[in-house]
Design a protein around this motif. Structure first.
Motif, PDB file in Angstrom:
ATOM      1  N   GLN A   1       0.888  -1.396   0.323  1.00 41.60           N
ATOM      2  CA  GLN A   1       0.167  -0.174   0.156  1.00 41.60           C
ATOM      3  C   GLN A   1       1.105   1.302  -0.486  1.00 41.60           C
ATOM      4  OE1 GLN A   1      -2.562  -1.064   3.793  1.00 41.60           O
ATOM      5  NE2 GLN A   1      -3.680  -1.851   2.372  1.00 41.60           N
TER       6      GLN A   1
ATOM      7  N   ASP B   1       1.547   2.652  -3.480  1.00 40.05           N
ATOM      8  CA  ASP B   1       0.904   2.860  -4.017  1.00 40.05           C
ATOM      9  C   ASP B   1       0.409   1.556  -5.341  1.00 40.05           C
ATOM     10  OD1 ASP B   1      -1.426   4.223  -4.814  1.00 40.05           O
ATOM     11  OD2 ASP B   1      -0.831   5.610  -5.730  1.00 40.05           O
TER      12      ASP B   1
ATOM     13  N   ASP C   1      -1.274   0.335  -8.139  1.00 43.12           N
ATOM     14  CA  ASP C   1      -2.403  -0.244  -9.099  1.00 43.12           C
ATOM     15  C   ASP C   1      -3.327  -1.806  -8.614  1.00 43.12           C
ATOM     16  OD1 ASP C   1      -1.568  -1.345 -10.957  1.00 43.12           O
ATOM     17  OD2 ASP C   1      -1.634   0.665 -11.766  1.00 43.12           O
ATOM     18  N   ALA C   2      -4.292  -1.788  -8.951  1.00 45.79           N
ATOM     19  CA  ALA C   2      -5.401  -3.059  -8.720  1.00 45.79           C
ATOM     20  C   ALA C   2      -3.755  -4.507 -10.190  1.00 45.79           C
ATOM     21  CB  ALA C   2      -6.439  -3.424  -9.430  1.00 45.79           C
ATOM     22  N   ARG C   3      -3.878  -3.871 -11.194  1.00 47.41           N
ATOM     23  CA  ARG C   3      -2.568  -4.984 -12.008  1.00 47.41           C
ATOM     24  C   ARG C   3      -2.028  -5.328 -11.023  1.00 47.41           C
ATOM     25  NH1 ARG C   3      -0.447  -2.612 -17.054  1.00 47.41           N
ATOM     26  NH2 ARG C   3       0.390  -0.959 -15.260  1.00 47.41           N
ATOM     27  N   ASP C   4      -1.125  -4.305 -10.879  1.00 44.15           N
ATOM     28  CA  ASP C   4      -0.110  -4.781  -9.993  1.00 44.15           C
ATOM     29  C   ASP C   4       0.040  -5.351  -9.158  1.00 44.15           C
ATOM     30  OD1 ASP C   4       1.541  -3.464 -12.342  1.00 44.15           O
ATOM     31  OD2 ASP C   4       2.019  -2.137 -11.102  1.00 44.15           O
ATOM     32  N   THR C   5      -1.274  -5.259  -7.761  1.00 48.01           N
ATOM     33  CA  THR C   5      -1.111  -5.711  -6.718  1.00 48.01           C
ATOM     34  C   THR C   5      -2.011  -7.512  -7.223  1.00 48.01           C
ATOM     35  OG1 THR C   5      -2.706  -3.724  -5.739  1.00 48.01           O
ATOM     36  CG2 THR C   5      -2.968  -5.951  -5.013  1.00 48.01           C
TER      37      THR C   5
ATOM     38  N   ARG D   1       6.215  -2.740  -9.819  1.00 45.52           N
ATOM     39  CA  ARG D   1       5.766  -1.543  -9.700  1.00 45.52           C
ATOM     40  C   ARG D   1       6.189  -0.820 -11.153  1.00 45.52           C
ATOM     41  NH1 ARG D   1       6.509   4.369  -5.888  1.00 45.52           N
ATOM     42  NH2 ARG D   1       8.823   3.355  -6.882  1.00 45.52           N
TER      43      ARG D   1
END
Length: 405
Positions: A7, A10, A12-16, A397
């Motif tokens: 977190q 930061d 994003d959804a794709r990288d998460t 990232r």
């Protein structure tokens, strides 16, 4: 996965999703895309896309399954594993007398270790950063590794610090208070460097390699010069809002009691830390009688009443304090990791007896207790594990930014 750190970067959804897939592959050793989709409860298309990005970044690689794992007919089953050669990471633990370095590959395999002796236990932040660089340089040289290929360095320090921002509030190893280490790291060290409390890193090592493996809720208490604690809740490290959580050594056990190295009075570590035992066992004697914990243990074994009394009292105080942890957290397990030398059984028994007598009694067994002497490499191994996680997040990232460009 270190969700709090993810977190902070930061993602994003794709990288998460990519990070979750990478961690699933790391946990599985060698695993198929189908099994990843099942384990993560995700669609095959999503997993295939994430794996493609990780393959392009060189973070994972394809391997053929063993014959017993492949179908009888058709093409051999393709498995995925972490690419050990992708990156190298250094895990660093700063102790009072030395800096311990462990070099690992991206899969976590040990490349080499190195012990860098310090001339002083506390120094300015800039000087300490240069000592860390020197220790890592020597570790790389000893292992035949070019320091320039390191993708990250993870540094464990005793004290209060905010891991996400590399901000140190206080440490017994650093002369100043309230130091922002990030610009120092960028100036002195050759790659991204990540800072955390050293006891947190022992908890991470225990979670991955030791008594906490497979557990979701457990505590690690470290006792050396001072006292530290790592908390794993729901499978993740708990650090606190300011990075100052889990400071078990600074809970108060005596109103206006003995002076602690943090500057306050009555802290637990002012009664059970190594410096406290040396202080108490030297009362009324020449100051150089006891220079180490080993001296106190040797004196107690030789029949010295004061040394025995100091060790017995410290063991009982620690047991009562541990009982408070059981009453507060009700953990699955507690690891008590002492620095060497090994304590004699009567003192460990006194601690465990005090713990049991002061824990709220219910018709259920106490959590498991592991009492171990802390291997110096365990600190650095935890730091290295943290470094691998942080480098994974950073590289994912970076890959996401390339894809978005």
């Amino acid at each position: 996965m270190d969700t709090q750190s993810a977190q902070a970067f930061d993602l994003d959804a794709r990288d998460t999703t990519r990070l979750r897939v990478l961690q699933c592959i790391r946990a599985g050793g060698a695993i198929s895309r189908t099994d990843i989709a099942r384990d993560l409860d995700s669609s095959p298309a999503t997993v295939t896309s994430a794996c493609g990005a990780l393959l392009d970044a060189g973070m994972i690689r394809e391997v053929k399954a063993a014959p017993s794992e492949s179908v009888q007919r058709g093409r051999p089953r393709v498995m995925l594993e972490v690419n050990a050669d992708a990156f190298a990471v250094a895990g660093v633990k700063v102790a009072r007398r030395a800096i311990h370095v462990m070099l690992v590959d991206f899969k976590g395999g040990e490349i080499g270790t190195y012990l860098h002796v310090l001339k002083q236990s506390c120094m300015p932040a800039r000087a300490l950063t240069h000592e860390v660089r020197r220790a890592v340089e020597l570790a790389c040289a000893q292992s035949g590794l070019d320091m320039g290929i390191l993708a990250g360095i993870a540094l464990g320090l005793p004290g209060f610090m905010h891991a996400d921002s590399a901000f140190m509030h206080w440490s017994s190893s650093v002369e100043e208070r309230n130091v922002d280490f990030r610009p120092l790291f960028q100036e002195v060290l050759p790659c991204p460097t990540f800072l955390d409390n050293d006891a947190n890193l022992v908890a991470k090592a225990e979670h991955l390699f030791g008594a906490g493996r497979g557990l979701r809720n457990f505590l690690v208490v470290t006792i050396e010069h001072g006292v530290g604690m790592g908390i794993v809740l729901g499978g993740e490290l708990y650090r606190g809002e300011r990075g100052c959580g889990a400071e078990f050594g600074h809970v108060k056990v005596q109103f206006e009691g003995a002076v602690c190295q943090c500057g306050q009075r009555g802290c637990l570590e002012a009664y059970v830390g190594e410096y406290a035992l040396i202080r108490d066992a030297s009362v009324g004697r020449q100051s150089d009688v006891h220079k180490s914990l080993q001296d106190i243990l040797d004196a107690a074994r030789s029949g010295d009443a004061l040394s025995h009394e100091v060790l017995e009292r410290a063991s009982q105080i620690l047991g009562v304090a541990l009982a408070s942890l059981v009453n507060l957290f009700d953990p699955e397990h507690i690891v008590l990791a002492r620095s060497r030398p090994k304590f004699d059984n009567p003192y460990t028994d006194a601690m465990l007896d005090a713990l049991q007598r002061n824990t709220v009694q219910v018709d259920a067994p106490l959590p498991g207790i592991t009492v171990r002497n802390l291997d110096e490499t365990m600190w650095a191994k935890g730091a290295a594990a943290h470094g691998i996680e942080m480098v994974s997040i950073l590289k994912i990232r970076e890959r996401g930014a390339v894809d978005a460009a």
